[in-house]
Enzyme design. Structure first.
Site, PDB file in Angstrom:
ATOM      1  N   GLU A 107      27.422  53.737  40.856  1.00 43.90           N
ATOM      2  CA  GLU A 107      26.375  54.122  41.447  1.00 43.90           C
ATOM      3  C   GLU A 107      25.826  52.502  42.042  1.00 43.90           C
ATOM      4  O   GLU A 107      24.973  51.747  41.098  1.00 43.90           O
ATOM      5  CB  GLU A 107      25.672  54.696  40.601  1.00 43.90           C
ATOM      6  CG  GLU A 107      25.977  56.761  40.522  1.00 43.90           C
ATOM      7  CD  GLU A 107      25.010  57.120  39.679  1.00 43.90           C
ATOM      8  OE1 GLU A 107      24.713  58.575  40.550  1.00 43.90           O
ATOM      9  OE2 GLU A 107      23.579  56.592  39.250  1.00 43.90           O
ATOM     10  N   HIS A 161      22.277  54.060  33.448  1.00 36.61           N
ATOM     11  CA  HIS A 161      21.889  54.740  34.690  1.00 36.61           C
ATOM     12  C   HIS A 161      21.232  53.582  35.480  1.00 36.61           C
ATOM     13  O   HIS A 161      20.325  52.853  34.675  1.00 36.61           O
ATOM     14  CB  HIS A 161      20.762  56.184  34.991  1.00 36.61           C
ATOM     15  CG  HIS A 161      20.691  56.046  36.410  1.00 36.61           C
ATOM     16  ND1 HIS A 161      20.176  56.168  37.238  1.00 36.61           N
ATOM     17  CD2 HIS A 161      21.705  57.513  36.964  1.00 36.61           C
ATOM     18  CE1 HIS A 161      20.020  56.380  38.160  1.00 36.61           C
ATOM     19  NE2 HIS A 161      20.939  57.231  38.236  1.00 36.61           N
TER      20      HIS A 161
HETATM   21  P1  13P Z   1      21.329  60.690  43.996  1.00 38.43           P
HETATM   22  O1  13P Z   1      22.150  61.535  44.692  1.00 38.43           O
HETATM   23  O2  13P Z   1      19.666  61.175  45.206  1.00 38.43           O
HETATM   24  O3  13P Z   1      21.139  59.493  45.806  1.00 38.43           O
HETATM   25  O4  13P Z   1      21.258  60.618  42.905  1.00 38.43           O
HETATM   26  C1  13P Z   1      21.889  59.572  42.746  1.00 38.43           C
HETATM   27  C2  13P Z   1      21.834  59.233  40.932  1.00 38.43           C
HETATM   28  O5  13P Z   1      21.681  58.628  40.649  1.00 38.43           O
HETATM   29  C3  13P Z   1      22.877  59.788  39.941  1.00 38.43           C
HETATM   30  O6  13P Z   1      22.873  59.852  39.028  1.00 38.43           O
END
Ligand code: 13P
Length: 256
Positions: A165, A93
């Site tokens: 992400e 992450h």
């Molecule tokens: P948000 O949905 O709060 O933007 O977070 C995304 C995230 O980092 C999930 O791993």
């Protein structure tokens, strides 16, 4: 392929709060056939929650673990200790990459350790705002993807999930922006091409790709219909039970 709805609770909820949330969630949770519901609570909550959940309805994920199975690594918890407790693990992450300095080598070892312990890795990749501004998105995505998978054998590629992400779209990032379906689609194409070039078309198409970044009930439908997207990784909205269950229903409708 299933649609994955994964809630990443990050550093939120005490064990008691997490247990109450899951109790409420499970009370009304249908047995979705094509939607895999997963939550990733704090490490300390995983063991008790694993006794509470109904695994036919939902699964647990770890937010992190260490790649060695045992030894002199004070403060760490291994994938082998999580074996049987979780079915998934979020690995790489951006918060781990940028706050805890995890690099692609470390991420690759964790992905391999998860697979070795029968835990499905959810390998997170994504460019920062400045990397995007400098035109480096394609290189960053490729490096994090191929780097993170570098210890995975061809035979095991179908045991991996990728989560795209973009760091600039994560709700906790200052002045975060919403990613557009077109921007996501471009990166999905990059991911698919890199997988195809490295592993061949047959293996590449078996890898689910999730999107994460400020997902909520009003944008989940548009993100889930981006070609090549197989699910969502949700931070903030997954902490609100009503929003999380709304997103599951949207996923079910999109599938139908
Ligand atoms: P948000 O949905 O709060 O933007 O977070 C995304 C995230 O980092 C999930 O791993």
């Amino acid at each position: 392929m299933k649609t994955y709805i994964v809630g990443n609770w990050k550093l939120n909820f005490t064990v008691g709060e997490a247990s109450i949330y899951l109790h409420k969630l499970l009370k009304n949770l249908p047995n979705y056939r094509d939607v895999e519901v997963v939550v990733a609570p704090s490490l300390i909550a995983l063991q008790p929650l694993s006794l509470q959940i109904d695994r036919h309805k939902m699964k647990l994920a770890a937010q992190n673990a260490f790649y060695r199975d045992y030894g002199a690594f004070t403060g760490e918890v291994s994938f082998s200790q999580l074996r049987g407790i979780v079915d998934y693990a979020i690995i790489g992450h951006s918060e781990r990459r940028y706050i805890f300095r995890e690099d692609d080598k470390m991420v690759a070892k964790k992905v391999a350790a998860a697979i070795r312990n029968k835990i499905t890795p959810i390998l997170c990749i994504g460019e920062t705002e400045s990397e995007r501004a400098f035109g480096e998105t394609a290189d960053v995505i490729r490096d994090q993807l191929i780097g993170g998978l570098s210890e995975v054998s061809d035979d095991d590629l179908d045991k991996v999930i990728i989560a795209y992400e973009p760091v600039w779209a994560i709700s906790s990032v200052r002045e975060c922006k919403l990613a557009t379906p077109d921007e996501i689609s471009e990166v999905v194409k990059l991911i698919k091409k890199a997988l195809k070039d490295t592993y061949g078309a047959n293996l590449a198409e078996k890898v689910p790709i999730l999107f994460g970044g400020s997902v909520n009930p009003s944008n989940a439908g548009s993100y889930l219909t981006v070609p090549g997207i197989n699910g969502l990784l949700i931070g903030g909205a997954s902490l609100i039970l009503g929003e999380f269950t709304d997103i599951m229903e949207i996923a079910k409708r999109v599938r139908a």
